[in-house]
Design an enzyme around this catalytic site. Structure first.
Site, PDB file in Angstrom:
ATOM      1  N   GLU A   1       0.801  -1.217   0.000  1.00 46.98           N
ATOM      2  CA  GLU A   1       0.000   0.000   0.000  1.00 46.98           C
ATOM      3  C   GLU A   1       0.835   1.268   0.000  1.00 46.98           C
ATOM      4  O   GLU A   1       2.028   1.236   0.318  1.00 46.98           O
ATOM      5  CB  GLU A   1      -0.989  -0.001   1.159  1.00 46.98           C
ATOM      6  CG  GLU A   1      -0.397  -0.243   2.507  1.00 46.98           C
ATOM      7  CD  GLU A   1      -1.491  -0.614   3.508  1.00 46.98           C
ATOM      8  OE1 GLU A   1      -2.042   0.313   4.103  1.00 46.98           O
ATOM      9  OE2 GLU A   1      -1.786  -1.804   3.687  1.00 46.98           O
TER      10      GLU A   1
ATOM     11  N   CYS B   1       3.979   8.100   0.424  1.00 48.52           N
ATOM     12  CA  CYS B   1       4.602   7.136   1.314  1.00 48.52           C
ATOM     13  C   CYS B   1       4.681   5.794   0.565  1.00 48.52           C
ATOM     14  O   CYS B   1       3.672   5.275   0.106  1.00 48.52           O
ATOM     15  CB  CYS B   1       3.732   7.023   2.568  1.00 48.52           C
ATOM     16  SG  CYS B   1       4.280   5.783   3.711  1.00 48.52           S
TER      17      CYS B   1
ATOM     18  N   CYS C   1       7.006  -7.514   6.627  1.00 45.97           N
ATOM     19  CA  CYS C   1       8.221  -7.021   7.279  1.00 45.97           C
ATOM     20  C   CYS C   1       8.639  -8.049   8.319  1.00 45.97           C
ATOM     21  O   CYS C   1       7.794  -8.688   8.934  1.00 45.97           O
ATOM     22  CB  CYS C   1       7.914  -5.682   7.959  1.00 45.97           C
ATOM     23  SG  CYS C   1       9.355  -4.899   8.721  1.00 45.97           S
TER      24      CYS C   1
ATOM     25  N   CYS D   1       7.944  -5.214  15.083  1.00 46.51           N
ATOM     26  CA  CYS D   1       7.514  -4.190  16.056  1.00 46.51           C
ATOM     27  C   CYS D   1       6.077  -4.506  16.495  1.00 46.51           C
ATOM     28  O   CYS D   1       5.217  -4.779  15.648  1.00 46.51           O
ATOM     29  CB  CYS D   1       7.575  -2.789  15.430  1.00 46.51           C
ATOM     30  SG  CYS D   1       9.230  -2.355  14.859  1.00 46.51           S
TER      31      CYS D   1
ATOM     32  N   CYS E   1       2.875  -2.600  14.965  1.00 42.40           N
ATOM     33  CA  CYS E   1       2.817  -2.341  13.520  1.00 42.40           C
ATOM     34  C   CYS E   1       2.082  -3.448  12.773  1.00 42.40           C
ATOM     35  O   CYS E   1       2.406  -4.624  12.915  1.00 42.40           O
ATOM     36  CB  CYS E   1       4.241  -2.199  12.979  1.00 42.40           C
ATOM     37  SG  CYS E   1       4.281  -1.869  11.214  1.00 42.40           S
TER      38      CYS E   1
ATOM     39  N   GLY F   1       7.408  -2.483   5.306  1.00 45.03           N
ATOM     40  CA  GLY F   1       8.773  -2.941   5.098  1.00 45.03           C
ATOM     41  C   GLY F   1       9.821  -2.090   5.781  1.00 45.03           C
ATOM     42  O   GLY F   1       9.558  -0.958   6.203  1.00 45.03           O
ATOM     43  N   GLU F   2      11.002  -2.671   5.894  1.00 47.69           N
ATOM     44  CA  GLU F   2      12.149  -1.971   6.478  1.00 47.69           C
ATOM     45  C   GLU F   2      13.150  -1.722   5.347  1.00 47.69           C
ATOM     46  O   GLU F   2      13.788  -2.657   4.859  1.00 47.69           O
ATOM     47  CB  GLU F   2      12.744  -2.855   7.590  1.00 47.69           C
ATOM     48  CG  GLU F   2      14.106  -2.436   8.100  1.00 47.69           C
ATOM     49  CD  GLU F   2      14.215  -0.950   8.467  1.00 47.69           C
ATOM     50  OE1 GLU F   2      13.372  -0.453   9.235  1.00 47.69           O
ATOM     51  OE2 GLU F   2      15.139  -0.286   7.958  1.00 47.69           O
TER      52      GLU F   2
ATOM     53  N   SER G   1      12.956   6.032   6.445  1.00 45.80           N
ATOM     54  CA  SER G   1      12.653   5.729   7.842  1.00 45.80           C
ATOM     55  C   SER G   1      13.100   4.321   8.177  1.00 45.80           C
ATOM     56  O   SER G   1      12.861   3.383   7.416  1.00 45.80           O
ATOM     57  CB  SER G   1      11.144   5.878   8.052  1.00 45.80           C
ATOM     58  OG  SER G   1      10.796   5.636   9.384  1.00 45.80           O
TER      59      SER G   1
ATOM     60  N   SER H   1      12.922   5.412  13.783  1.00 47.12           N
ATOM     61  CA  SER H   1      11.778   5.042  14.617  1.00 47.12           C
ATOM     62  C   SER H   1      12.329   4.646  15.979  1.00 47.12           C
ATOM     63  O   SER H   1      12.770   3.520  16.168  1.00 47.12           O
ATOM     64  CB  SER H   1      11.016   3.884  13.972  1.00 47.12           C
ATOM     65  OG  SER H   1      10.558   4.295  12.711  1.00 47.12           O
ATOM     66  N   LEU H   2      12.323   5.598  16.895  1.00 41.60           N
ATOM     67  CA  LEU H   2      12.971   5.368  18.196  1.00 41.60           C
ATOM     68  C   LEU H   2      11.973   4.777  19.194  1.00 41.60           C
ATOM     69  O   LEU H   2      12.175   3.687  19.721  1.00 41.60           O
ATOM     70  CB  LEU H   2      13.555   6.694  18.700  1.00 41.60           C
ATOM     71  CG  LEU H   2      14.423   6.621  19.945  1.00 41.60           C
ATOM     72  CD1 LEU H   2      15.647   5.740  19.713  1.00 41.60           C
ATOM     73  CD2 LEU H   2      14.860   8.014  20.392  1.00 41.60           C
ATOM     74  N   HIS H   3      10.910   5.488  19.470  1.00 43.94           N
ATOM     75  CA  HIS H   3       9.766   5.023  20.261  1.00 43.94           C
ATOM     76  C   HIS H   3      10.043   4.696  21.723  1.00 43.94           C
ATOM     77  O   HIS H   3       9.115   4.311  22.446  1.00 43.94           O
ATOM     78  CB  HIS H   3       9.079   3.820  19.593  1.00 43.94           C
ATOM     79  CG  HIS H   3       8.675   4.033  18.162  1.00 43.94           C
ATOM     80  ND1 HIS H   3       8.304   5.259  17.666  1.00 43.94           N
ATOM     81  CD2 HIS H   3       8.585   3.187  17.106  1.00 43.94           C
ATOM     82  CE1 HIS H   3       8.005   5.144  16.378  1.00 43.94           C
ATOM     83  NE2 HIS H   3       8.177   3.898  16.006  1.00 43.94           N
TER      84      HIS H   3
ATOM     85  N   ASN I   1      -1.518   4.707  16.111  1.00 42.05           N
ATOM     86  CA  ASN I   1      -2.770   4.304  15.462  1.00 42.05           C
ATOM     87  C   ASN I   1      -3.103   2.917  15.962  1.00 42.05           C
ATOM     88  O   ASN I   1      -2.276   2.016  15.873  1.00 42.05           O
ATOM     89  CB  ASN I   1      -2.573   4.210  13.950  1.00 42.05           C
ATOM     90  CG  ASN I   1      -2.675   5.554  13.292  1.00 42.05           C
ATOM     91  OD1 ASN I   1      -3.714   6.195  13.332  1.00 42.05           O
ATOM     92  ND2 ASN I   1      -1.574   5.992  12.701  1.00 42.05           N
TER      93      ASN I   1
ATOM     94  N   CYS J   1       0.149   2.274   8.643  1.00 40.61           N
ATOM     95  CA  CYS J   1       0.894   1.220   7.941  1.00 40.61           C
ATOM     96  C   CYS J   1       0.249  -0.158   7.957  1.00 40.61           C
ATOM     97  O   CYS J   1       0.004  -0.703   9.017  1.00 40.61           O
ATOM     98  CB  CYS J   1       2.257   1.065   8.597  1.00 40.61           C
ATOM     99  SG  CYS J   1       2.847   2.577   9.274  1.00 40.61           S
TER     100      CYS J   1
HETATM  101  N1  SAH Z   1      10.434   0.053   8.856  1.00 41.17           N
HETATM  102  C1  SAH Z   1      10.582   1.468   8.833  1.00 41.17           C
HETATM  103  C2  SAH Z   1       9.587   2.195   7.930  1.00 41.17           C
HETATM  104  C3  SAH Z   1       8.155   1.745   7.954  1.00 41.17           C
HETATM  105  S1  SAH Z   1       7.169   2.126   9.354  1.00 41.17           S
HETATM  106  C4  SAH Z   1      10.553   2.031  10.231  1.00 41.17           C
HETATM  107  O1  SAH Z   1      10.397   1.262  11.174  1.00 41.17           O
HETATM  108  O2  SAH Z   1      10.783   3.205  10.405  1.00 41.17           O
HETATM  109  C5  SAH Z   1       6.910   3.865   9.299  1.00 41.17           C
HETATM  110  C6  SAH Z   1       6.654   4.479  10.669  1.00 41.17           C
HETATM  111  O3  SAH Z   1       5.356   4.148  11.180  1.00 41.17           O
HETATM  112  C7  SAH Z   1       7.638   4.011  11.729  1.00 41.17           C
HETATM  113  O4  SAH Z   1       8.026   5.111  12.524  1.00 41.17           O
HETATM  114  C8  SAH Z   1       6.803   3.042  12.537  1.00 41.17           C
HETATM  115  O5  SAH Z   1       7.347   2.817  13.791  1.00 41.17           O
HETATM  116  C9  SAH Z   1       5.467   3.733  12.521  1.00 41.17           C
HETATM  117  N2  SAH Z   1       4.317   2.903  12.872  1.00 41.17           N
HETATM  118  C10 SAH Z   1       4.115   1.600  12.636  1.00 41.17           C
HETATM  119  N3  SAH Z   1       2.932   1.187  13.127  1.00 41.17           N
HETATM  120  C11 SAH Z   1       2.361   2.274  13.675  1.00 41.17           C
HETATM  121  C12 SAH Z   1       1.134   2.510  14.344  1.00 41.17           C
HETATM  122  N4  SAH Z   1       0.250   1.525  14.553  1.00 41.17           N
HETATM  123  N5  SAH Z   1       0.884   3.761  14.788  1.00 41.17           N
HETATM  124  C13 SAH Z   1       1.769   4.771  14.586  1.00 41.17           C
HETATM  125  N6  SAH Z   1       2.936   4.621  13.958  1.00 41.17           N
HETATM  126  C14 SAH Z   1       3.243   3.381  13.517  1.00 41.17           C
END
Ligand code: SAH
Length: 349
Positions: A90, A103, A110, A114, A117, A161-162, A193, A216-218, A292, A335
């Site tokens: 998508e 995007c 992937c 995470c 995700c 994907g990564e 990203s 993507s630190l989180h 989300n 995503c």
């Molecule tokens: N694999 C890469 C790029 C794809 S994800 C990465 O990890 O950065 C793109 C972004 O969306 C990342 O920051 C990811 O952590 C975030 N993401 C994934 N699922 C999400 C969700 N349910 N709510 C908010 N952000 C999310």
């Protein structure tokens, strides 16, 4: 699976055509059509026999749009792309004052795992080829670019994907995207990203492409990060930040950190303090994203007031911070959500 011609540079197309006894300009014509989003049927100034031959061996584009959803709230558009082998990825098209951002997905599924995700839920199916990534941009650009209207001006590698787990193909895609004579999107308008593959970030720094790197630190502490992102078991936050410093030093670009706020997991003020301490003095920017909710998961975003307090705490400590605008929420903007819905609806019918 037929390979897509969008995998090829202009020079490679010219030599492919030369190998078939065709003049060089035919290769250039095909390249122009491909970069306008055309399929073989749209290449009006080429001999039908030649197109028929190519069609037998290659796909023109590496993807086709099978579904489009338009947000009633903000005009954000979400697409499902079918690939030549029937897999689905998508993409999301977002309109901003400074331009239009697409995007792009880099893998089907992937393997980073995470927990928040949707793309990770069924693991990795396969890597996308460079031409499959490029066609996402070419097709959406063609939909929007009419006369004065702007098409795709900015690209973010933030779909499923990564990208750094598909390093060679992602880099080949970026070269095709920015090549003169094609769609020619400057890499200054591209963000990549990553969930934090430290060695590949170091490698990317050496390429010095002018991309914006987005991490993507989180979480600001290793234990917490390991609970939500398996990659954190492989590379510590210390190693990750070190690779980011190297990126800034080599490229002169700012790094941005994504921080998805999850209620009860990473959104307390103590965690804001830890994040500020981690990033103090580092040339960067923090982007807060209220998580989300993914249909299958239990994780939810904090209340507005808690999000605002987290943001203010960072600002008070001198961190440049913004809040991601929530776009396309009514069309499963996050995503992997739309693909999953599509797959489960189709398997149910
Ligand atoms: N694999 C890469 C790029 C794809 S994800 C990465 O990890 O950065 C793109 C972004 O969306 C990342 O920051 C990811 O952590 C975030 N993401 C994934 N699922 C999400 C969700 N349910 N709510 C908010 N952000 C999310």
């Amino acid at each position: 699976m037929k390979r897509a011609l969008t995998n090829l540079s202009a020079a490679e197309l010219v030599s492919l055509l030369k190998g078939r006894g065709q003049p060089a300009f035919r290769g250039k014509q095909i390249f122009d059509w491909l970069h306008k989003g055309a399929d073989f049927s749209g290449m009006k100034n080429l001999p039908a026999a030649l197109l028929g031959d190519l069609d037998g061996e290659y796909a023109a584009q590496g993807a086709r749009i099978v579904k489009t959803l338009v947000s009633k709230k903000d005009g954000t558009e979400k697409y499902l792309f079918a690939l030549e082998d029937g897999n689905i990825v998508e993409g999301v098209f977002m309109r901003y004052a400074h331009g239009n951002t697409l995007c792009v997905s880099t893998q089907v599924g992937c393997r980073m795992g995470c927990v928040f995700c949707a793309s990770a839920l069924d693991g990795l199916v396969r890597n996308l080829e460079p031409g499959e990534m490029l066609s996402q941009v070419l097709l959406v650009n063609a939909l929007h670019r009419h006369g004065e209207e702007r098409g795709v001006t900015n690209v973010v590698l933030m779909g499923s994907g990564e990208p750094l787990d598909n390093y060679e193909n992602a880099l080949a895609f970026l070269r095709l995207l920015s090549a003169p004579g094609g769609i020619c999107i400057s890499l200054r308008n591209v963000s990549l990203s990553t969930c934090g593959l430290a060695p590949e970030i170091g490698r990317l720094a050496q390429e010095d492409l002018g991309l914006t790197l987005s991490i993507s630190l989180h979480a600001a502490a290793d234990e917490r990060r390991r609970e939500i992102m398996p990659i954190a078991r492989r590379y510590s936050i210390g190693e990750l930040i070190e690779s980011c410093r190297e990126y800034v030093k080599k490229t002169g670009r700012r790094v941005s950190f994504e921080y998805a706020l999850i209620e009860g997991v990473n959104s307390s003020l103590e965690e804001a303090d830890a994040l500020a301490a981690l990033l103090r003095g580092f040339q960067c920017h923090v982007n807060l994203i209220p998580i989300n909710r993914v249909a299958e998961g239990k994780l939810a975003a904090p209340k507005q007031s808690a999000i605002e307090a987290f943001q203010k705490r960072l600002e008070d400590k001198g961190i440049a911070v913004s809040r991601r605008r929530e776009m396309g929420a009514d069309i499963a903007g996050a995503c992997g959500q739309l693909r999953r819905r599509h797959l489960s609806e189709n398997s149910a019918s």
